[in-house]
Motif scaffolding. Sequence first.
Motif, short mmCIF file in Angstrom:
data_model
loop_
_atom_site.label_atom_id
_atom_site.label_comp_id
_atom_site.label_asym_id
_atom_site.label_seq_id
_atom_site.Cartn_x
_atom_site.Cartn_y
_atom_site.Cartn_z
N UNK A 252 8.39 17.93 13.36
CA UNK A 252 8.20 16.47 13.71
C UNK A 252 7.80 15.70 12.50
N UNK A 253 8.33 14.53 12.19
CA UNK A 253 8.25 13.71 10.86
C UNK A 253 7.11 12.66 10.93
N UNK A 254 6.39 12.42 10.26
CA UNK A 254 5.51 11.12 10.21
C UNK A 254 5.42 10.60 8.77
N UNK A 255 4.90 9.68 8.87
CA UNK A 255 4.65 8.76 7.37
C UNK A 255 3.20 8.46 7.41
N UNK B 83 -4.14 6.99 10.43
CA UNK B 83 -3.66 7.23 9.22
C UNK B 83 -2.17 7.60 9.30
N UNK B 84 -1.50 7.02 10.25
CA UNK B 84 0.03 7.51 10.42
C UNK B 84 0.61 6.02 10.71
N UNK B 85 1.85 5.78 10.12
CA UNK B 85 2.52 4.57 10.39
C UNK B 85 3.29 4.45 11.86
N UNK B 86 3.36 3.39 12.26
CA UNK B 86 4.09 3.16 13.38
C UNK B 86 3.90 4.25 14.62
N UNK B 87 2.70 4.52 14.86
CA UNK B 87 2.33 5.43 16.03
C UNK B 87 2.17 4.82 17.39
N UNK B 88 2.77 5.33 18.35
CA UNK B 88 2.65 4.88 19.82
C UNK B 88 2.35 6.12 20.56
N UNK C 33 0.89 -1.29 -0.06
CA UNK C 33 0.12 0.06 -0.03
C UNK C 33 0.91 1.29 0.11
N UNK C 34 0.34 2.54 -0.41
CA UNK C 34 1.03 3.57 -0.44
C UNK C 34 1.30 4.42 0.71
N UNK C 35 2.20 5.05 0.92
CA UNK C 35 2.66 5.98 2.11
C UNK C 35 3.36 7.12 1.50
N UNK C 36 3.19 8.32 2.47
CA UNK C 36 3.85 9.38 2.34
C UNK C 36 4.75 10.10 3.40
N UNK C 37 5.99 10.40 3.39
CA UNK C 37 6.49 11.22 4.43
C UNK C 37 6.30 12.31 4.36
N UNK C 38 5.80 13.11 5.45
CA UNK C 38 5.85 14.50 5.69
C UNK C 38 6.39 15.09 7.06
N UNK C 39 6.71 16.32 7.07
CA UNK C 39 7.21 17.15 7.90
C UNK C 39 6.30 18.06 8.46
N UNK C 40 5.91 18.16 9.74
CA UNK C 40 5.11 19.09 10.36
C UNK C 40 5.78 20.53 10.40
N UNK D 76 -1.61 17.47 11.25
CA UNK D 76 -1.40 16.08 10.91
C UNK D 76 -2.78 15.66 10.25
N UNK D 77 -4.06 16.08 11.32
CA UNK D 77 -5.26 15.51 10.78
C UNK D 77 -5.65 15.80 9.47
N UNK D 78 -5.40 17.24 9.04
CA UNK D 78 -5.72 17.78 7.83
C UNK D 78 -4.98 16.94 6.77
#
Length: 88
Positions: free
Chosen positions: A12-15, A56-61, A1-8, A76-78
């Motif tokens: 803070x980075x999130x995938x 909606x975010x990979x590897x979230x704890x 499946x697709x994923x996209x790396x972003x930086x807020x 992040x929600x948007x």
Amino acid sequence: SMSKKITLKSGIKATLKEMSVDDFDKCMDAVVVDMVDGQAVIKNQFALSTLWIRSGVESVDDKFIKSLSIDDRAELQVAIQDYNSLGE
């Protein structure tokens, strides 16, 4: 499946990950609105953003979620909503 790396904006980075239709709908349906002085106000904003982020975010704890400011959560929600509704 697709994923996209972003930086807020905060750095803070999130995938972002592609959500299933069911998960997306569950998040959309989770909004609880209260009327306050004739204005619609989202009552469960924190629970709602946590639901979006977990879905909606990979590897979230918990540690990751606790590190987010209110602005980070909103941004992040948007981003999650945009990524999953554009059908990229």
